[in-house]
Design a protein around this motif. Structure first.
Motif, PDB file in Angstrom:
ATOM      1  N   LEU A   1      37.253  47.652  57.516  1.00  0.00           N
ATOM      2  CA  LEU A   1      37.826  47.990  56.238  1.00  0.00           C
ATOM      3  C   LEU A   1      38.753  46.675  55.664  1.00  0.00           C
ATOM      4  O   LEU A   1      38.857  46.601  54.650  1.00  0.00           O
ATOM      5  N   ILE A   2      39.412  46.050  56.797  1.00  0.00           N
ATOM      6  CA  ILE A   2      40.070  45.120  56.556  1.00  0.00           C
ATOM      7  C   ILE A   2      39.315  43.763  55.542  1.00  0.00           C
ATOM      8  O   ILE A   2      39.693  43.366  54.565  1.00  0.00           O
ATOM      9  N   GLU A   3      38.220  43.703  56.109  1.00  0.00           N
ATOM     10  CA  GLU A   3      37.250  42.726  55.242  1.00  0.00           C
ATOM     11  C   GLU A   3      36.950  43.388  53.872  1.00  0.00           C
ATOM     12  O   GLU A   3      36.980  42.477  53.038  1.00  0.00           O
ATOM     13  N   GLY A   4      37.046  44.545  53.718  1.00  0.00           N
ATOM     14  CA  GLY A   4      36.604  44.963  52.533  1.00  0.00           C
ATOM     15  C   GLY A   4      38.085  44.890  51.488  1.00  0.00           C
ATOM     16  O   GLY A   4      37.819  44.588  50.341  1.00  0.00           O
TER      17      GLY A   4
ATOM     18  N   ALA B   1      37.824  41.213  50.560  1.00  0.00           N
ATOM     19  CA  ALA B   1      36.910  40.943  49.283  1.00  0.00           C
ATOM     20  C   ALA B   1      37.421  41.541  47.994  1.00  0.00           C
ATOM     21  O   ALA B   1      37.406  40.891  47.190  1.00  0.00           O
ATOM     22  N   ILE B   2      37.980  42.554  48.050  1.00  0.00           N
ATOM     23  CA  ILE B   2      38.667  43.152  46.717  1.00  0.00           C
ATOM     24  C   ILE B   2      39.934  42.206  46.360  1.00  0.00           C
ATOM     25  O   ILE B   2      40.021  41.771  45.098  1.00  0.00           O
ATOM     26  N   ALA B   3      40.778  41.642  47.298  1.00  0.00           N
ATOM     27  CA  ALA B   3      41.720  41.126  46.710  1.00  0.00           C
ATOM     28  C   ALA B   3      41.482  39.793  46.207  1.00  0.00           C
ATOM     29  O   ALA B   3      41.845  39.039  45.205  1.00  0.00           O
ATOM     30  N   ASP B   4      40.362  38.911  46.952  1.00  0.00           N
ATOM     31  CA  ASP B   4      39.856  37.595  46.528  1.00  0.00           C
ATOM     32  C   ASP B   4      39.196  37.851  45.127  1.00  0.00           C
ATOM     33  O   ASP B   4      39.315  36.989  44.338  1.00  0.00           O
ATOM     34  N   ARG B   5      38.417  38.898  44.946  1.00  0.00           N
ATOM     35  CA  ARG B   5      37.841  39.040  43.605  1.00  0.00           C
ATOM     36  C   ARG B   5      38.958  39.394  42.368  1.00  0.00           C
ATOM     37  O   ARG B   5      38.608  38.968  41.260  1.00  0.00           O
ATOM     38  N   VAL B   6      39.861  40.205  42.679  1.00  0.00           N
ATOM     39  CA  VAL B   6      40.744  40.508  41.862  1.00  0.00           C
ATOM     40  C   VAL B   6      41.622  38.969  41.431  1.00  0.00           C
ATOM     41  O   VAL B   6      41.990  38.698  40.450  1.00  0.00           O
ATOM     42  N   HIS B   7      41.836  38.288  42.658  1.00  0.00           N
ATOM     43  CA  HIS B   7      42.541  36.906  42.296  1.00  0.00           C
ATOM     44  C   HIS B   7      41.697  35.946  41.292  1.00  0.00           C
ATOM     45  O   HIS B   7      42.123  35.239  40.632  1.00  0.00           O
ATOM     46  N   ALA B   8      40.262  35.814  41.844  1.00  0.00           N
ATOM     47  CA  ALA B   8      39.426  35.043  41.081  1.00  0.00           C
ATOM     48  C   ALA B   8      39.256  35.461  39.584  1.00  0.00           C
ATOM     49  O   ALA B   8      38.909  34.564  38.815  1.00  0.00           O
ATOM     50  N   ALA B   9      39.565  36.686  39.346  1.00  0.00           N
ATOM     51  CA  ALA B   9      39.574  37.088  37.968  1.00  0.00           C
ATOM     52  C   ALA B   9      40.969  36.650  37.142  1.00  0.00           C
ATOM     53  O   ALA B   9      41.077  37.208  36.222  1.00  0.00           O
TER      54      ALA B   9
ATOM     55  N   ASN C   1      35.960  59.031  47.373  1.00  0.00           N
ATOM     56  CA  ASN C   1      35.525  57.744  47.152  1.00  0.00           C
ATOM     57  C   ASN C   1      35.993  56.781  48.510  1.00  0.00           C
ATOM     58  O   ASN C   1      37.215  56.999  48.904  1.00  0.00           O
ATOM     59  N   LYS C   2      35.280  55.905  48.896  1.00  0.00           N
ATOM     60  CA  LYS C   2      35.370  54.881  50.088  1.00  0.00           C
ATOM     61  C   LYS C   2      35.576  53.509  49.588  1.00  0.00           C
ATOM     62  O   LYS C   2      34.981  53.294  48.400  1.00  0.00           O
ATOM     63  N   VAL C   3      36.132  52.570  50.299  1.00  0.00           N
ATOM     64  CA  VAL C   3      36.179  51.180  49.770  1.00  0.00           C
ATOM     65  C   VAL C   3      34.948  50.600  50.237  1.00  0.00           C
ATOM     66  O   VAL C   3      34.310  49.610  49.446  1.00  0.00           O
ATOM     67  N   LEU C   4      34.105  50.981  51.277  1.00  0.00           N
ATOM     68  CA  LEU C   4      32.980  50.238  51.754  1.00  0.00           C
ATOM     69  C   LEU C   4      31.454  50.877  51.455  1.00  0.00           C
ATOM     70  O   LEU C   4      30.692  50.142  51.129  1.00  0.00           O
ATOM     71  N   ALA C   5      31.674  52.295  51.506  1.00  0.00           N
ATOM     72  CA  ALA C   5      30.197  52.822  51.177  1.00  0.00           C
ATOM     73  C   ALA C   5      30.179  53.759  50.135  1.00  0.00           C
ATOM     74  O   ALA C   5      31.233  54.269  49.601  1.00  0.00           O
ATOM     75  N   ASP C   6      28.910  53.687  49.286  1.00  0.00           N
ATOM     76  CA  ASP C   6      28.803  54.587  48.172  1.00  0.00           C
ATOM     77  C   ASP C   6      28.803  56.136  48.700  1.00  0.00           C
ATOM     78  O   ASP C   6      28.553  56.305  49.822  1.00  0.00           O
ATOM     79  N   GLY C   7      29.277  56.998  47.753  1.00  0.00           N
ATOM     80  CA  GLY C   7      29.228  58.453  48.468  1.00  0.00           C
ATOM     81  C   GLY C   7      29.476  59.071  47.006  1.00  0.00           C
ATOM     82  O   GLY C   7      28.945  59.003  46.199  1.00  0.00           O
ATOM     83  N   PRO C   8      30.634  59.828  47.074  1.00  0.00           N
ATOM     84  CA  PRO C   8      31.074  60.251  45.863  1.00  0.00           C
ATOM     85  C   PRO C   8      31.458  59.198  44.975  1.00  0.00           C
ATOM     86  O   PRO C   8      32.364  58.589  45.314  1.00  0.00           O
TER      87      PRO C   8
END
Length: 411
Positions: free
Chosen positions: A293-296, A299-307, A245-252
């Motif tokens: 990757l840093i932007e990813g 974005a994850i940290a912001d969404r977690v905090h928003a939750a 699994n990746k942070v940014l791109a779908d794949g597995p």
């Protein structure tokens, strides 16, 4: 593998006044209360087979009452019906402890149909389920077809059967072993007030590759054992690792950004998200830069905090010796890790890079912790990672940010 002895009387005693079963084409969403005790990220599997049953063995973290399971048709392309779902305790192999197997219902019904792309929680099952227990969930679908949803790398033997044998405690009909979990992606319990969980969002290292199968030696498993012994409100652990699994791109699987809601934020009782991912983005050489990757991560940290949850970041471990390593990838890893350590974007940071790296070549994993492929830790490495996690950081205190700096690795 024989499960640890657990008195059968503590598990899942149904009450006589249970609602009469009824058929329904779809189940309403269940109460989201409770704490996650086990989870595995779903992905697209091979085609489902009508009339097949699965007996799925999972290992709990936090104990409690009111067991609920979540079934997934997240990657299906058509409605999927389950006409029989049971939960019991493992005796050995596919055999269950006598008297432990109990039927699960969905909004009072024995049958539930999941639309394509959906998940559903069962009703809570009366009785207590202990921590660190091998729970066995048996499911049967009369109409499975098209892509099945599940988790392919379980590192735990489960079983398949022809026909519906879900109610049977004998393992005689469950003759086909499988190393994957099908259709089941979460289990929750009702724990004492204030009890919470941590969800580990990661790749194959979190998924446990190179740890010993059947023994629950992934780093989140070691973390769960630490939490059970510790004076902390965080007791549940959801392992949302996925190989490749990746942070940014779908794949597995869908990317961490795309599966964050379903796999992590929707899970009951999650107080803290532990983000340990990025090496697959780096080593793939697809043109992903450190800033991408840093932007990813941001974005994850912001969404977690928003939750309303906390997020702990972890540095990307060394992987020199893996066939995709080169100096350019190493430069990206170092830049990303500098951000993780110093940005202040996370509520805490665990320095897995420092835990795993060799003091003689900091781009390479310490040989004593290396699973053999120079990117995945062995059992000893998995335990070292879990031991480096500051348990107080998982309790999500306010106004605190820290970087965990474990002792320098020893040769």
């Amino acid at each position: 593998m024989r499960a640890a002895p657990v008195p059968v009387a503590v598990l899942l005693t149904l009450v006589a006044c249970q609602p009469a079963p009824r058929e329904t084409p779809a189940a309403a969403p269940a109460d989201a209360s409770g704490v996650i005790t086990w989870a595995a990220s779903a992905d697209r599997m091979g085609d489902g087979v009508a009339g097949r049953g699965y007996r799925l063995v999972v290992h709990t973290s936090v104990g409690g009452t009111g067991v609920r399971v979540r079934l997934s048709n997240a990657f299906g392309d058509r409605p999927l019906t389950f006409d029989s779902v049971y939960a019991g305790l493992q005796k050995q192999g596919a055999e269950l402890r006598p008297g432990s197997n109990r039927r699960l219902t969905f909004d009072g019904a024995r049958t539930v149909t999941l639309p394509a792309g959906s998940t559903v929680w069962s009703d809570p099952l009366p009785g207590r389920l202990p921590a660190a227990t091998n729970l066995v969930v048996s499911v049967h679908s009369p109409d499975a077809g098209g892509p099945a949803s599940g988790h392919w790398m379980a590192l735990q033997t489960s079983y398949a059967s022809k026909g519906d044998h879900t109610a049977e405690e004998s393992g005689a009909a469950w003759t086909v072993p499988t190393g994957s979990w099908f259709y089941l992606d979460a289990v929750s319990v009702r724990a004492p007030a204030g009890t919470a969980a941590v969800a580990a969002l990661g790749d194959s290292i979190t998924d446990g590759w190179q740890s010993t199968s059947e023994l629950n030696r992934r780093w989140p498993d070691y973390l769960a054992r630490r939490l059970q012994r510790a004076d902390t409100a965080v007791k549940g652990v959801a392992n949302e690792g996925m190989a490749g699994n990746k942070v940014l791109a779908d794949g597995p699987g869908q990317s961490a950004l795309n599966r964050l809601e379903r796999d992590v934020l929707s899970q009951p009782g999650v107080r803290t998200v532990f983000l340990f991912q990025g090496v697959n983005d780096i080593k793939a050489h697809t043109g992903v830069t450190a800033e991408d990757l840093i932007e990813g991560y941001r974005a994850i940290a912001d969404r977690v905090h928003a939750a309303g949850k906390c997020v702990v970041g972890a540095t990307v471990g060394p992987f020199k010796g893996w066939h995709e390593w080169d100096p350019a990838a190493e430069a990206v890893r170092q830049e990303v890790n500098a951000f993780l350590r110093t940005s202040g974007r996370f509520d805490a940071v665990t320095d897995f890079d420092r835990v795993l790296r060799s003091p003689y070549d900091r781009a390479r994993m310490l040989p004593a912790l290396d699973g053999g492929d120079h990117i995945h830790p062995n059992d000893k490495g998995m335990q070292a990672m879990a031991d480096a996690v500051d348990l107080t950081a998982l309790d999500c205190g306010t106004g605190r940010r820290q970087t965990v700096s474990p002792p320098s690795p020893r040769a």
